[in-house]
Motif scaffolding. Sequence first.
Motif, mmCIF file in Angstrom:
data_model
loop_
_atom_site.group_PDB
_atom_site.id
_atom_site.type_symbol
_atom_site.label_atom_id
_atom_site.label_comp_id
_atom_site.label_asym_id
_atom_site.label_seq_id
_atom_site.Cartn_x
_atom_site.Cartn_y
_atom_site.Cartn_z
ATOM 1 N N LEU A 49 1.585 4.003 9.108
ATOM 2 C CA LEU A 49 1.980 2.685 8.580
ATOM 3 C C LEU A 49 1.432 1.553 9.438
ATOM 4 N N GLU A 97 4.193 9.297 10.432
ATOM 5 C CA GLU A 97 4.398 8.253 9.422
ATOM 6 C C GLU A 97 4.242 6.873 10.047
ATOM 7 N N TYR A 146 7.109 1.799 1.947
ATOM 8 C CA TYR A 146 6.691 1.024 3.121
ATOM 9 C C TYR A 146 5.200 0.678 3.068
ATOM 10 N N ARG A 147 4.422 1.529 2.410
ATOM 11 C CA ARG A 147 3.004 1.180 2.240
ATOM 12 C C ARG A 147 2.863 -0.020 1.323
ATOM 13 N N THR A 153 7.746 6.534 2.532
ATOM 14 C CA THR A 153 6.413 6.129 2.982
ATOM 15 C C THR A 153 5.712 5.316 1.899
#
Lengths: 220, 78
Positions: free
Chosen positions: A183, A179, A82-83, A79
């Motif tokens: 996102l 999640e 991907y952030r 996570t």
Amino acid sequence: MASPGRPDGEPRDRALVASLRAGDEQAFADLVDGWSGSMLRLARHHVATEAAAEEVVQDTWLAVLTGLDRFRGQASFRTWVYRILVNQAKTRGVRDRRTVPFASLAGGDEDGPTVDPSRFQGPEGPHPGGWRQFPQEWPEDVVLTQEVHEVVHRALDTLPPRQRVVVALRDLEGFEADEVSDLLEISAGNQRVLLHRGRSVVRAHLESYYTAAPVGSAGR
Amino acid sequence: MTCEEFVELVTAYLEGTLTPAQRAAFEEHLEVCPGCDTYLDQIRATIDVLGAVPPESLHGTARQRLLDAFSDWSAGSA
Ligand SMILES: [Zn+2]
């Protein structure tokens, strides 16, 4: 629902981060190969060109390396990565003057039935809303041939962008529902609708493939 | 619940977000309807197939540049 702190994710993340810090090139290569595809899909939503999307993914990996010491393990490592990607992609999108918020890509991707209505009996039938004909069963042991992968890739290509990225994150990458909502900055209900629609389309493509190919044909 | 309604609830069922009443109606329909049973199996198979698709990656030169950057980074941070 993910539990706070993700107790089972933490040790794995710690081990992964430790091997990156120790210079384990294979660990890094595995990450890049495993995640870059869905990172590209996500980046494409914010930038104008394929080249820009690739640059965003590369810049993300570089930012991951230089920022690794700042990873605190509050979110999962994935996570966190991907952030960074979403932030990089948004910045790049603004710089390229293409600010397409994810939500504005909506439009016709949440309406209507997911199975062709002609598959069901109309009000005149003995069972209105019931199958006219049951879906034909697929082969028992579905072999994942190259051909099947191509069918799936073609199906994904036909999906509206928001459905495609949700299916990719959930079913290709195995992200949790929360999640993905996080996102993409969409509600849980919205996430579920997009996933539902996307999966239904992929199922329909597989159905055409499995029921059209003669039994025992090459490539099965 | 009709079959046409059933197919629209499949994802909510698999995600565990149906209300208890919806869930009971869904499972009741599943018991008596072979067509919807097959449909649900196919959605599950679809999820399995999606999960087995090999990921696309960056093309060779971009990938190599990243691996080089990693070597530099770990040499520098060691
Ligand atoms: Zn049914």
